[in-house]
Design a protein around this motif. Structure first.
Motif, PDB file in Angstrom:
ATOM      1  N   HIS A 228      40.826  37.795  47.727  1.00 53.88           N
ATOM      2  CA  HIS A 228      40.615  37.936  46.285  1.00 53.88           C
ATOM      3  C   HIS A 228      41.144  39.283  45.790  1.00 53.88           C
ATOM      4  O   HIS A 228      41.799  39.348  44.751  1.00 53.88           O
ATOM      5  CB  HIS A 228      39.132  37.785  45.949  1.00 53.88           C
ATOM      6  CG  HIS A 228      38.836  37.902  44.489  1.00 53.88           C
ATOM      7  ND1 HIS A 228      39.122  36.889  43.609  1.00 53.88           N
ATOM      8  CD2 HIS A 228      38.327  38.915  43.746  1.00 53.88           C
ATOM      9  CE1 HIS A 228      38.786  37.281  42.385  1.00 53.88           C
ATOM     10  NE2 HIS A 228      38.297  38.499  42.443  1.00 53.88           N
ATOM     11  N   ILE A 229      40.863  40.330  46.547  1.00 53.24           N
ATOM     12  CA  ILE A 229      41.339  41.658  46.165  1.00 53.24           C
ATOM     13  C   ILE A 229      42.872  41.678  46.142  1.00 53.24           C
ATOM     14  O   ILE A 229      43.483  42.200  45.210  1.00 53.24           O
ATOM     15  CB  ILE A 229      40.783  42.732  47.126  1.00 53.24           C
ATOM     16  CG1 ILE A 229      39.265  42.850  46.959  1.00 53.24           C
ATOM     17  CG2 ILE A 229      41.461  44.080  46.904  1.00 53.24           C
ATOM     18  CD1 ILE A 229      38.588  43.698  48.014  1.00 53.24           C
ATOM     19  N   ASN A 230      43.517  41.093  47.156  1.00 52.44           N
ATOM     20  CA  ASN A 230      44.977  41.065  47.196  1.00 52.44           C
ATOM     21  C   ASN A 230      45.554  40.255  46.046  1.00 52.44           C
ATOM     22  O   ASN A 230      46.575  40.632  45.464  1.00 52.44           O
ATOM     23  CB  ASN A 230      45.459  40.493  48.534  1.00 52.44           C
ATOM     24  CG  ASN A 230      45.216  41.453  49.684  1.00 52.44           C
ATOM     25  OD1 ASN A 230      45.060  42.653  49.485  1.00 52.44           O
ATOM     26  ND2 ASN A 230      45.163  40.918  50.885  1.00 52.44           N
ATOM     27  N   SER A 231      44.903  39.145  45.697  1.00 55.34           N
ATOM     28  CA  SER A 231      45.370  38.322  44.576  1.00 55.34           C
ATOM     29  C   SER A 231      45.278  39.098  43.271  1.00 55.34           C
ATOM     30  O   SER A 231      46.218  39.097  42.472  1.00 55.34           O
ATOM     31  CB  SER A 231      44.536  37.044  44.465  1.00 55.34           C
ATOM     32  OG  SER A 231      44.687  36.254  45.605  1.00 55.34           O
ATOM     33  N   GLN A 232      44.152  39.765  43.063  1.00 53.75           N
ATOM     34  CA  GLN A 232      43.978  40.533  41.838  1.00 53.75           C
ATOM     35  C   GLN A 232      44.997  41.672  41.750  1.00 53.75           C
ATOM     36  O   GLN A 232      45.528  41.956  40.684  1.00 53.75           O
ATOM     37  CB  GLN A 232      42.557  41.093  41.751  1.00 53.75           C
ATOM     38  CG  GLN A 232      41.518  40.027  41.460  1.00 53.75           C
ATOM     39  CD  GLN A 232      41.752  39.348  40.125  1.00 53.75           C
ATOM     40  OE1 GLN A 232      42.227  38.212  40.089  1.00 53.75           O
ATOM     41  NE2 GLN A 232      41.442  40.014  39.064  1.00 53.75           N
TER      42      GLN A 232
END
Length: 33
Positions: free
Chosen positions: A5-9
């Motif tokens: 999720h952090i990488n996507s954001q």
């Protein structure tokens, strides 16, 4: 919050900022692997 999720954001934020800065023509195609 997991790492995916952090990488996507982070990716979404980077692309958004690049579009704002570069103001590409309509019809831009973003390809990522």
């Amino acid at each position: 919050m997991n790492g995916d999720h952090i990488n996507s954001q982070l990716a979404i934020q980077a692309v958004s900022e690049a579009i704002l800065q570069q103001q590409p023509d309509a019809g831009l195609i973003l390809h990522s692997d």
